[in-house]
Design a protein around this motif. Structure first.
Motif, PDB file in Angstrom:
ATOM      1  N   PRO A  35      -3.590   7.528  91.243  1.00 44.08           N
ATOM      2  CA  PRO A  35      -2.463   7.712  92.180  1.00 44.08           C
ATOM      3  C   PRO A  35      -2.482   9.058  92.894  1.00 44.08           C
ATOM      4  N   GLU A  36      -3.034  10.076  92.237  1.00 47.79           N
ATOM      5  CA  GLU A  36      -3.073  11.402  92.863  1.00 47.79           C
ATOM      6  C   GLU A  36      -4.038  11.445  94.048  1.00 47.79           C
ATOM      7  N   TRP A  37      -4.881  10.432  94.208  1.00 54.81           N
ATOM      8  CA  TRP A  37      -5.813  10.376  95.329  1.00 54.81           C
ATOM      9  C   TRP A  37      -5.228   9.667  96.551  1.00 54.81           C
ATOM     10  N   ARG A  38      -4.086   9.020  96.393  1.00 57.26           N
ATOM     11  CA  ARG A  38      -3.515   8.261  97.504  1.00 57.26           C
ATOM     12  C   ARG A  38      -3.136   9.190  98.648  1.00 57.26           C
ATOM     13  N   GLY A  39      -3.450   8.750  99.861  1.00 52.09           N
ATOM     14  CA  GLY A  39      -3.182   9.559 101.035  1.00 52.09           C
ATOM     15  C   GLY A  39      -4.214  10.630 101.304  1.00 52.09           C
ATOM     16  N   LYS A  40      -5.250  10.690 100.449  1.00 53.98           N
ATOM     17  CA  LYS A  40      -6.297  11.694 100.617  1.00 53.98           C
ATOM     18  C   LYS A  40      -7.621  11.005 100.952  1.00 53.98           C
ATOM     19  N   PRO A  41      -8.537  11.735 101.603  1.00 52.88           N
ATOM     20  CA  PRO A  41      -9.835  11.135 101.922  1.00 52.88           C
ATOM     21  C   PRO A  41     -10.666  10.910 100.659  1.00 52.88           C
ATOM     22  N   VAL A  42     -11.073   9.669 100.422  1.00 51.17           N
ATOM     23  CA  VAL A  42     -11.867   9.309  99.250  1.00 51.17           C
ATOM     24  C   VAL A  42     -13.157   8.643  99.722  1.00 51.17           C
ATOM     25  N   ILE A  43     -14.271   9.078  99.159  1.00 52.77           N
ATOM     26  CA  ILE A  43     -15.573   8.498  99.507  1.00 52.77           C
ATOM     27  C   ILE A  43     -16.233   7.995  98.239  1.00 52.77           C
ATOM     28  N   VAL A  44     -16.624   6.730  98.241  1.00 49.51           N
ATOM     29  CA  VAL A  44     -17.405   6.153  97.154  1.00 49.51           C
ATOM     30  C   VAL A  44     -18.855   6.124  97.624  1.00 49.51           C
ATOM     31  N   GLY A  45     -19.726   6.818  96.903  1.00 49.55           N
ATOM     32  CA  GLY A  45     -21.116   6.849  97.344  1.00 49.55           C
ATOM     33  C   GLY A  45     -21.965   7.741  96.465  1.00 49.55           C
ATOM     34  N   ALA A  57     -15.559   4.292 102.494  1.00 49.31           N
ATOM     35  CA  ALA A  57     -14.721   5.458 102.749  1.00 49.31           C
ATOM     36  C   ALA A  57     -13.289   4.987 102.964  1.00 49.31           C
ATOM     37  N   SER A  58     -12.326   5.703 102.392  1.00 47.47           N
ATOM     38  CA  SER A  58     -10.923   5.368 102.624  1.00 47.47           C
ATOM     39  C   SER A  58     -10.591   5.601 104.092  1.00 47.47           C
ATOM     40  N   TYR A  59      -9.469   5.034 104.529  1.00 48.11           N
ATOM     41  CA  TYR A  59      -9.100   5.204 105.934  1.00 48.11           C
ATOM     42  C   TYR A  59      -8.802   6.663 106.251  1.00 48.11           C
ATOM     43  N   GLU A  60      -8.342   7.419 105.262  1.00 49.68           N
ATOM     44  CA  GLU A  60      -8.121   8.850 105.483  1.00 49.68           C
ATOM     45  C   GLU A  60      -9.447   9.563 105.781  1.00 49.68           C
ATOM     46  N   ALA A  61     -10.542   9.124 105.110  1.00 48.53           N
ATOM     47  CA  ALA A  61     -11.854   9.720 105.373  1.00 48.53           C
ATOM     48  C   ALA A  61     -12.427   9.232 106.695  1.00 48.53           C
ATOM     49  N   ARG A  62     -12.078   8.028 107.078  1.00 52.49           N
ATOM     50  CA  ARG A  62     -12.617   7.466 108.325  1.00 52.49           C
ATOM     51  C   ARG A  62     -12.109   8.206 109.556  1.00 52.49           C
ATOM     52  N   THR A  63     -10.952   8.824 109.433  1.00 53.90           N
ATOM     53  CA  THR A  63     -10.444   9.582 110.583  1.00 53.90           C
ATOM     54  C   THR A  63     -11.343  10.771 110.904  1.00 53.90           C
TER      55      THR A  63
END
Length: 420
Positions: A35-45, A57-63
């Motif tokens: 939950p602490e990652w919500r709203g933050k850029p997250v990348i799985v890779g 990539a989360s939508y925050e990272a896609r920006t």
């Protein structure tokens, strides 16, 4: 006419095919579990300093311009404050199965095409007289209750549903009413349709075809001469007239192939290191086969010496196998067809397929008893290590080949989309 906001009771005539696409799926599951990652850029890779690749990539990272399949080093430059994780594939599969069960509650006609995508048929009168739009909204709501989101495209065929699913991500529901598919598709660039990659797009451009409308208006004879049998198929899809059926109650565990591949942080050139890495990859595939209860008769080895050049070889086993002791010797033999001294190896992949042949149930008349005892001993060892890894994790026990491979790879999370 295309409407994105429709009354759920809108009349529907004819076929109704949906495509559900989970939004930034791997990253969304990570944000759900952290939950602490919500709203933050997250990348799985994979690792940026070891030739890793972005899986999701989360939508925050896609920006920041980060997207799937981007080199991890480039993603790290674009989004230096991103949260990185190698991923947890078993967890992704668990959530995926929950989503597929939600769709199966609505219709048995479900065709899962990857861990995060599935076609489904909700044609009125087949299994329900309810509006297809209403069904799609209910599916979206139930998926949201799991803690992830999805986008759905709805139309008269798979091609329209697929394109529509991409129109309003995330959390979109794009409905292409029967009879409006040509108007919806026509202005879109040809690359909007799956199956048209950069090479085909360039060939179509040389023919003066840049939109799906222009492709739909082209003659089959011209497309056949330029693109072969694929040409008329692409024209039908661009016109929204293809009518491929949705497979009934597809089972994601009934794989056509089981495979694994690893990209190396630095090119391998030493023969012993390459053969050791190949053995370790075979062991990974064998473990997945045993977990699925599968045994295959065809082994495929894939090598890449750079980002653009790959070579593949294939051979058959004498009998179906799920044991690296039988798979590795064939893979090693295939390596001789693909690799020569001094050739750098960037990636090694191993796949096993053809699960149609029955597993042997009795010993052959001329089987060597000593060899059979050795096989059974090795199989017992492998099953024991499988059990230990399942209970305590992959790090619990490892052979030397596994440790060497672990140290040299990029840690990019494999998506296993080939297991379909």
């Amino acid at each position: 006419m295309v409407k994105d906001e429709l009354n759920v009771d809108v009349p529907w005539e004819g076929r109704a095919i949906g495509l559900l696409d989970l939004d930034a799926f791997f990253a969304s599951v990570e944000q759900l579990d952290h939950p602490e990652w919500r709203g933050k850029p997250v990348i799985v890779g994979g690792d940026a300093d070891r030739r890793g690749v972005v899986s999701t990539a989360s939508y925050e990272a896609r920006t920041f311009g980060v997207h799937s399949a981007m080199p991890a080093a480039q993603a790290a430059r674009l989004c230096p404050d991103a949260i990185w994780t190698h991923g947890h594939f078993d967890r992704y599969r668990e959530v995926s199965n929950e989503v597929m069960n939600i769709i199966l509650d609505e219709t048995p006609l479900v065709e899962q095409v990857s861990i995060d995508e599935a076609f489904f048929d909700v044609t009125p009168g087949r299994y329900s007289r309810e509006s297809p739009v209403s069904i799609c909204r209910r599916i979206q709501g139930r998926v949201s209750e799991l803690g992830v989101s999805c986008s759905i495209g709805l139309g008269v065929c798979k091609s329209v549903a697929k394109v529509a699913s991409e129109a309003q991500k995330p959390r979109g529901l794009t409905v292409v009413l029967p009879g409006s598919e040509a108007a919806f598709l026509a202005p879109l660039p040809v690359r909007a349709m799956s199956g048209i990659g950069p090479a085909t797009e360039a060939r179509l451009a040389r023919m003066g075809i840049r939109t799906l409308g222009a492709l739909a208006a082209s003659s089959d004879d011209m497309l056949l001469s330029e693109l072969g049998t694929m040409g008329p198929e692409l024209r039908a899809r661009a016109a929204g007239t293809e009518r491929a059926a949705v497979g009934e109650r597809a089972n994601p565990d009934e794989a056509k192939s089981v495979s694994n591949e690893r990209t190396f942080a630095s090119d391998l050139t030493d023969e012993q290191a390459i053969r050791s890495a190949l053995d370790a990859t075979c062991a990974m595939v064998a473990r997945r086969l045993r977990r699925k209860g599968l045994a295959g008769s065809c082994v495929t080895v894939r090598l890449k010496k750079d980002a653009c050049t790959s070579r593949t070889a294939q051979a058959r086993l004498d009998e179906p196998a799920d044991d690296e002791a039988l798979i590795s010797p064939i893979a090693q033999r295939l390596l001789g067809q693909l690799w020569h001294q001094g050739m750098p190896v960037r990636l090694i992949g191993v796949g096993v397929s053809d699960f149609s042949a029955p597993r042997p149930t009795q010993l052959g008349l001329f089987d060597d008893p000593e060899e059979l005892r050795r096989r059974e001993t090795m199989r017992s060892l492998h099953k024991t290590t499988d059990a230990l890894k399942e209970r305590f994790g992959d790090e619990a026990i490892a052979f030397g080949r596994d440790l060497r491979l672990r140290a040299s790879t990029t840690n990019t999370q494999p998506q296993h989309k080939e297991d379909a």
